[in-house]
Design a protein around this motif. Structure first.
Motif, PDB file in Angstrom:
ATOM      1  N   ASN A 233       8.705 -12.050  -2.094  1.00 59.23           N
ATOM      2  CA  ASN A 233       7.495 -12.848  -1.999  1.00 59.23           C
ATOM      3  C   ASN A 233       6.314 -11.936  -1.661  1.00 59.23           C
ATOM      4  O   ASN A 233       5.885 -11.860  -0.531  1.00 59.23           O
ATOM      5  CB  ASN A 233       7.683 -13.930  -0.933  1.00 59.23           C
ATOM      6  CG  ASN A 233       6.537 -14.918  -0.936  1.00 59.23           C
ATOM      7  OD1 ASN A 233       5.689 -14.884  -1.820  1.00 59.23           O
ATOM      8  ND2 ASN A 233       6.513 -15.780   0.065  1.00 59.23           N
ATOM      9  N   ASP A 234       5.793 -11.235  -2.645  1.00 62.35           N
ATOM     10  CA  ASP A 234       4.679 -10.313  -2.424  1.00 62.35           C
ATOM     11  C   ASP A 234       3.392 -11.061  -2.730  1.00 62.35           C
ATOM     12  O   ASP A 234       3.244 -11.656  -3.786  1.00 62.35           O
ATOM     13  CB  ASP A 234       4.838  -9.098  -3.338  1.00 62.35           C
ATOM     14  CG  ASP A 234       3.959  -7.956  -2.906  1.00 62.35           C
ATOM     15  OD1 ASP A 234       3.191  -8.120  -1.944  1.00 62.35           O
ATOM     16  OD2 ASP A 234       4.051  -6.895  -3.538  1.00 62.35           O
ATOM     17  N   GLN A 235       2.456 -11.014  -1.840  1.00 68.30           N
ATOM     18  CA  GLN A 235       1.236 -11.800  -1.963  1.00 68.30           C
ATOM     19  C   GLN A 235       0.095 -11.044  -2.646  1.00 68.30           C
ATOM     20  O   GLN A 235      -1.012 -11.550  -2.698  1.00 68.30           O
ATOM     21  CB  GLN A 235       0.789 -12.254  -0.564  1.00 68.30           C
ATOM     22  CG  GLN A 235       1.784 -13.167   0.120  1.00 68.30           C
ATOM     23  CD  GLN A 235       2.042 -14.435  -0.670  1.00 68.30           C
ATOM     24  OE1 GLN A 235       1.139 -14.999  -1.267  1.00 68.30           O
ATOM     25  NE2 GLN A 235       3.280 -14.887  -0.693  1.00 68.30           N
ATOM     26  N   ALA A 236       0.327  -9.858  -3.193  1.00 65.56           N
ATOM     27  CA  ALA A 236      -0.735  -9.106  -3.861  1.00 65.56           C
ATOM     28  C   ALA A 236      -1.088  -9.790  -5.180  1.00 65.56           C
ATOM     29  O   ALA A 236      -0.244 -10.430  -5.814  1.00 65.56           O
ATOM     30  CB  ALA A 236      -0.270  -7.680  -4.125  1.00 65.56           C
ATOM     31  N   PRO A 237      -2.357  -9.689  -5.616  1.00 70.29           N
ATOM     32  CA  PRO A 237      -2.733 -10.300  -6.906  1.00 70.29           C
ATOM     33  C   PRO A 237      -1.976  -9.639  -8.063  1.00 70.29           C
ATOM     34  O   PRO A 237      -1.496  -8.518  -7.949  1.00 70.29           O
ATOM     35  CB  PRO A 237      -4.239 -10.041  -6.995  1.00 70.29           C
ATOM     36  CG  PRO A 237      -4.604  -9.154  -5.877  1.00 70.29           C
ATOM     37  CD  PRO A 237      -3.463  -9.032  -4.955  1.00 70.29           C
ATOM     38  N   TRP A 238      -1.942 -10.341  -9.202  1.00 70.07           N
ATOM     39  CA  TRP A 238      -1.121  -9.900 -10.340  1.00 70.07           C
ATOM     40  C   TRP A 238      -1.541  -8.525 -10.861  1.00 70.07           C
ATOM     41  O   TRP A 238      -0.711  -7.730 -11.280  1.00 70.07           O
ATOM     42  CB  TRP A 238      -1.171 -10.918 -11.486  1.00 70.07           C
ATOM     43  CG  TRP A 238      -2.505 -10.994 -12.170  1.00 70.07           C
ATOM     44  CD1 TRP A 238      -3.538 -11.791 -11.849  1.00 70.07           C
ATOM     45  CD2 TRP A 238      -2.928 -10.211 -13.284  1.00 70.07           C
ATOM     46  NE1 TRP A 238      -4.597 -11.574 -12.677  1.00 70.07           N
ATOM     47  CE2 TRP A 238      -4.246 -10.598 -13.575  1.00 70.07           C
ATOM     48  CE3 TRP A 238      -2.343  -9.226 -14.063  1.00 70.07           C
ATOM     49  CZ2 TRP A 238      -4.969 -10.033 -14.608  1.00 70.07           C
ATOM     50  CZ3 TRP A 238      -3.063  -8.662 -15.104  1.00 70.07           C
ATOM     51  CH2 TRP A 238      -4.367  -9.070 -15.358  1.00 70.07           C
TER      52      TRP A 238
ATOM     53  N   TRP B  20       4.187  -4.107 -13.450  1.00 68.34           N
ATOM     54  CA  TRP B  20       4.917  -4.729 -14.554  1.00 68.34           C
ATOM     55  C   TRP B  20       4.018  -5.495 -15.530  1.00 68.34           C
ATOM     56  O   TRP B  20       4.222  -5.377 -16.750  1.00 68.34           O
ATOM     57  CB  TRP B  20       6.038  -5.620 -14.025  1.00 68.34           C
ATOM     58  CG  TRP B  20       7.134  -4.779 -13.449  1.00 68.34           C
ATOM     59  CD1 TRP B  20       7.470  -4.662 -12.146  1.00 68.34           C
ATOM     60  CD2 TRP B  20       7.980  -3.895 -14.166  1.00 68.34           C
ATOM     61  NE1 TRP B  20       8.489  -3.763 -11.988  1.00 68.34           N
ATOM     62  CE2 TRP B  20       8.829  -3.264 -13.233  1.00 68.34           C
ATOM     63  CE3 TRP B  20       8.118  -3.541 -15.499  1.00 68.34           C
ATOM     64  CZ2 TRP B  20       9.783  -2.335 -13.588  1.00 68.34           C
ATOM     65  CZ3 TRP B  20       9.080  -2.621 -15.856  1.00 68.34           C
ATOM     66  CH2 TRP B  20       9.895  -2.028 -14.906  1.00 68.34           C
ATOM     67  N   PRO B  21       3.027  -6.243 -15.104  1.00 65.18           N
ATOM     68  CA  PRO B  21       2.165  -6.888 -16.105  1.00 65.18           C
ATOM     69  C   PRO B  21       1.451  -5.852 -16.980  1.00 65.18           C
ATOM     70  O   PRO B  21       1.305  -6.052 -18.192  1.00 65.18           O
ATOM     71  CB  PRO B  21       1.175  -7.694 -15.273  1.00 65.18           C
ATOM     72  CG  PRO B  21       1.874  -7.941 -13.978  1.00 65.18           C
ATOM     73  CD  PRO B  21       2.736  -6.744 -13.761  1.00 65.18           C
ATOM     74  N   TRP B  22       1.022  -4.756 -16.392  1.00 72.20           N
ATOM     75  CA  TRP B  22       0.345  -3.712 -17.169  1.00 72.20           C
ATOM     76  C   TRP B  22       1.313  -3.054 -18.142  1.00 72.20           C
ATOM     77  O   TRP B  22       0.957  -2.734 -19.281  1.00 72.20           O
ATOM     78  CB  TRP B  22      -0.281  -2.673 -16.236  1.00 72.20           C
ATOM     79  CG  TRP B  22      -1.395  -3.239 -15.425  1.00 72.20           C
ATOM     80  CD1 TRP B  22      -1.386  -3.542 -14.091  1.00 72.20           C
ATOM     81  CD2 TRP B  22      -2.677  -3.630 -15.912  1.00 72.20           C
ATOM     82  NE1 TRP B  22      -2.575  -4.074 -13.718  1.00 72.20           N
ATOM     83  CE2 TRP B  22      -3.413  -4.139 -14.814  1.00 72.20           C
ATOM     84  CE3 TRP B  22      -3.293  -3.592 -17.154  1.00 72.20           C
ATOM     85  CZ2 TRP B  22      -4.698  -4.602 -14.927  1.00 72.20           C
ATOM     86  CZ3 TRP B  22      -4.588  -4.054 -17.275  1.00 72.20           C
ATOM     87  CH2 TRP B  22      -5.279  -4.555 -16.174  1.00 72.20           C
TER      88      TRP B  22
END
Length: 180
Positions: free
Chosen positions: A13-18, A23-25
């Motif tokens: 549960n990491d609260q950093a923005p996407w 991984w998205p990059w």
């Protein structure tokens, strides 16, 4: 210390923005590279001329019958040639055999590059009494060369294909087409 304001944290549960995650990059990198490659391909297609397409295709199509007559004339005369390139001496030696018409000791030889017309070589050739000839020729680049030998008046023609440097010699013969 106020325990009501503390939130339990877990590894999943990491609260950093996407955009702070890698991984998205990484996932977006594939489609981005495809778009860049497509733009580069479009730029190449727009800025480079296609050397394999001729402007006067209709005129060349009409000239095919004349070319076939020249091949038939070479076949009737029994003409054939053999060429051998000596890269150390920079010379192309050859012999034209068959019933060469009297006084027909001048020929035109074309070495046509398979994909780049600016590398084509056109040279005049003078035959000896025995049908032998030798011409200076710069070092050829590795390619599939189309060789065309014809008399200087366009009465006959011999053609052949030469895969240099895999083949040290080439044989030319008329293209035997059925008579119309």
């Amino acid at each position: 210390m106020n325990t009501a304001t503390l939130k339990p944290t877990s590894a999943g549960n990491d609260q950093a923005p996407w955009y702070r995650h890698r991984w998205p990059w990484f996932i977006m990198l594939g489609p981005f590279l495809v778009v860049v490659a497509g733009l580069f391909t479009a730029w190449l297609a727009y800025t480079r001329q296609d050397a394999l397409v001729v402007d006067d295709y209709y005129k060349q199509g009409k000239a095919i019958n004349q070319d076939l007559r020249r091949d038939r004339a070479a076949a009737t005369l029994g003409l054939h040639a053999e060429l051998r390139y000596d890269p150390a001496a920079g010379r192309l030696n050859g012999v034209l055999a068959g019933s060469v018409p009297r006084g027909d000791n001048k020929m035109v030889m074309r070495l046509v590059h398979s994909t780049q017309p600016q590398k084509d070589i056109v040279t005049d050739v003078v035959l000896g009494q025995d049908g032998r000839f030798s011409i200076a020729l710069p070092m050829l680049e590795k390619a599939r060369w189309q060789i065309i030998v014809e008399d200087d008046e366009g009465g006959w023609r011999l053609t052949g294909e030469w895969l240099w440097p895999q083949q040290l010699s080439a044989k030319l013969a008329p293209v035997l087409a059925p008579a119309e």
